[in-house]
Design a protein around this motif. Structure first.
Motif, mmCIF file in Angstrom:
data_model
loop_
_atom_site.group_PDB
_atom_site.id
_atom_site.type_symbol
_atom_site.label_atom_id
_atom_site.label_comp_id
_atom_site.label_asym_id
_atom_site.label_seq_id
_atom_site.Cartn_x
_atom_site.Cartn_y
_atom_site.Cartn_z
ATOM 1 N N CYS A 77 2.791 6.036 -2.764
ATOM 2 C CA CYS A 77 3.902 6.793 -3.354
ATOM 3 C C CYS A 77 3.668 7.005 -4.848
ATOM 4 C CB CYS A 77 5.218 6.052 -3.139
ATOM 5 S SG CYS A 77 5.784 6.184 -1.457
ATOM 6 N N GLN A 78 3.177 5.972 -5.500
ATOM 7 C CA GLN A 78 2.894 6.087 -6.926
ATOM 8 C C GLN A 78 1.871 7.201 -7.172
ATOM 9 O OE1 GLN A 78 3.494 3.872 -10.358
ATOM 10 N NE2 GLN A 78 3.372 6.082 -10.193
ATOM 11 N N ASP A 79 0.851 7.185 -6.364
ATOM 12 C CA ASP A 79 -0.200 8.199 -6.461
ATOM 13 C C ASP A 79 0.373 9.588 -6.179
ATOM 14 O OD1 ASP A 79 -2.755 8.820 -6.982
ATOM 15 O OD2 ASP A 79 -3.633 7.980 -5.167
ATOM 16 N N GLU A 96 0.831 -1.210 0.000
ATOM 17 C CA GLU A 96 0.000 0.000 0.000
ATOM 18 C C GLU A 96 0.860 1.253 0.000
ATOM 19 O OE1 GLU A 96 -3.908 -1.841 2.245
ATOM 20 O OE2 GLU A 96 -2.647 -0.413 3.298
ATOM 21 N N GLU A 106 3.701 1.587 -1.451
ATOM 22 C CA GLU A 106 4.160 1.798 -2.828
ATOM 23 C C GLU A 106 3.051 2.405 -3.679
ATOM 24 O OE1 GLU A 106 5.962 -1.697 -4.498
ATOM 25 O OE2 GLU A 106 7.578 -1.681 -3.025
ATOM 26 N N GLU A 107 1.834 1.951 -3.457
ATOM 27 C CA GLU A 107 0.688 2.518 -4.191
ATOM 28 C C GLU A 107 0.508 3.990 -3.867
ATOM 29 O OE1 GLU A 107 -3.028 0.490 -3.762
ATOM 30 O OE2 GLU A 107 -2.128 -1.409 -4.343
#
Lengths: 172, 186
Positions: free
Chosen positions: B48-50, B43, B45-46
């Motif tokens: 951070c991606q966002d 989560e 990583e998600e």
């Protein structure tokens, strides 16, 4: 300043966040008060330890994943989302469960030969076929079928008769 | 013009490598911040991606001369809290954290030590409120100054100090409860 007030500043002095204007006041109190000095030393140790733990337990991206994340941001791709309902078990269990469900559905739909061996009931379509076969093997069959149409306005009645091959035989 | 501003200008010109160069110093910080808040690496990583997507999208509105670091951290923090709010999983954070511990290339002793450290951090984060947690992480994990933390959180420096002091008092009494005989050793 009293000890009670000074002790609010000790956690900040230990982490070097206390404003300069208050540092000398607190430090001069610590020189006079061994209890507050002891408390201050505990905070110093606490700050050192927690910072050490946080530094030791740091994680980093794998280079490829980081590059992908940056590239996705540049191209405007939306991040992959996890499911809204959290799955508390390992992911492999979810895959195993899905595979099992698919196998079960396949068995019910395709119904391979071994299913009859284990005693599952035949489906409705098969029952209808079996009845049709039984009927063609000697039981009485209906020879003629009729269809009646009546006009609501005039009361005119038309009756159609069909044979067993559904050929029109007679019309009244 | 500062180096960071030059890199931002390059990134806005469409130079993708400049964008990566701009974010590289914070890649660990963003990931750890999101991880400490959610308790789940995937989560984090998600999030951070966002956040990287938002940073890129709003980079043109970033005021030059200001601190890019605090601006970016603010986006990461807000994205993390939005994520948690959306999923309403505050109560599951600690449970998830326990299940997602992954240790790579380490022997048994080192693994046990790491587990112990991570459990200590988890127990600290569990007793803190959201604001205290944010201030504690920004200061003690990411090394931001009180001023920078106040900019990230959009509050006064006084408020940051108050929350930080309260957080440390809580942590201290927490460890004194766990280790009553050796409170001096934390």
């Amino acid at each position: 300043m009293r000890c009670k007030k000074i002790r609010h500043f000790l956690p900040l002095l230990a982490g070097s966040e206390l404003p300069e204007s208050k540092v000398s006041t607190v430090e001069s109190h610590l020189d006079r008060c061994p209890l507050c000095q002891e408390e201050y030393e505990k905070y110093v140790l606490l700050v050192q330890e927690t910072r050490k733990w946080l530094a030791e337990d740091r994680m980093d991206w794998k280079e490829r994943e980081w590059q992908e994340a940056v590239q996705n941001a540049v191209t405007g791709e939306l991040p992959r989302r996890t499911s809204l309902v959290p799955w508390p078990f390992p992911k492999t269990w979810a895959f195993a469960l899905m595979a099992g469900a698919m196998l079960l559905i396949t068995i019910l739909v395709v119904r391979p030969p071994f299913v009859e061996k284990i005693g599952l009931k035949p489906r409705y379509l098969d029952v209808a076929k079996m009845e049709a076969v039984e009927a063609s093997e000697g039981k009485e069959q209906q020879e003629v079928i009729s269809m009646t149409m009546v006009s609501k306005e005039t009361g005119l009645k038309i009756v159609w008769f069909f044979n067993k091959n559904f050929d029109l035989e007679e019309r009244k | 013009m500062r180096d960071e501003d030059k890199i931002i200008e390059d990134a806005l010109q469409g130079n993708d490598s400049s964008y990566e160069l701009l974010l590289r110093p914070y890649r660990q910080g963003f990931l750890n911040m999101a991880y400490r808040i959610t308790g789940n690496r995937e989560e984090a990583e998600e999030i951070c991606q966002d956040a990287l997507l938002k940073i890129f999208k709003y980079l043109s509105s970033f005021k030059r001369g200001r601190s890019f670091r605090t601006w970016a951290y603010r986006i990461v923090m807000n994205t993390s809290y939005d994520f948690l709010r959306e999923k309403k999983k505050f109560e599951q954070v600690i449970e998830t954290q326990k299940k997602t511990i992954v240790y790579e290339n380490s022997d048994a002793e080192e693994r046990m030590l790491k587990r112990e450290i991570r459990e200590k951090i988890q127990s600290i984060l569990y007793i803190l409120t959201l604001k205290e947690k944010a201030v504690f992480l920004l200061r003690d994990s990411e090394g931001l100054s009180v001023k920078e933390a106040s900019m990230v959180l959009g509050c006064s420096q006084m408020s940051v100090r108050t929350h930080l002091s309260r957080a440390r008092q809580k942590i201290k009494s927490h460890f004194e409860k766990i280790y009553p005989m050796k409170s001096r050793e934390v």
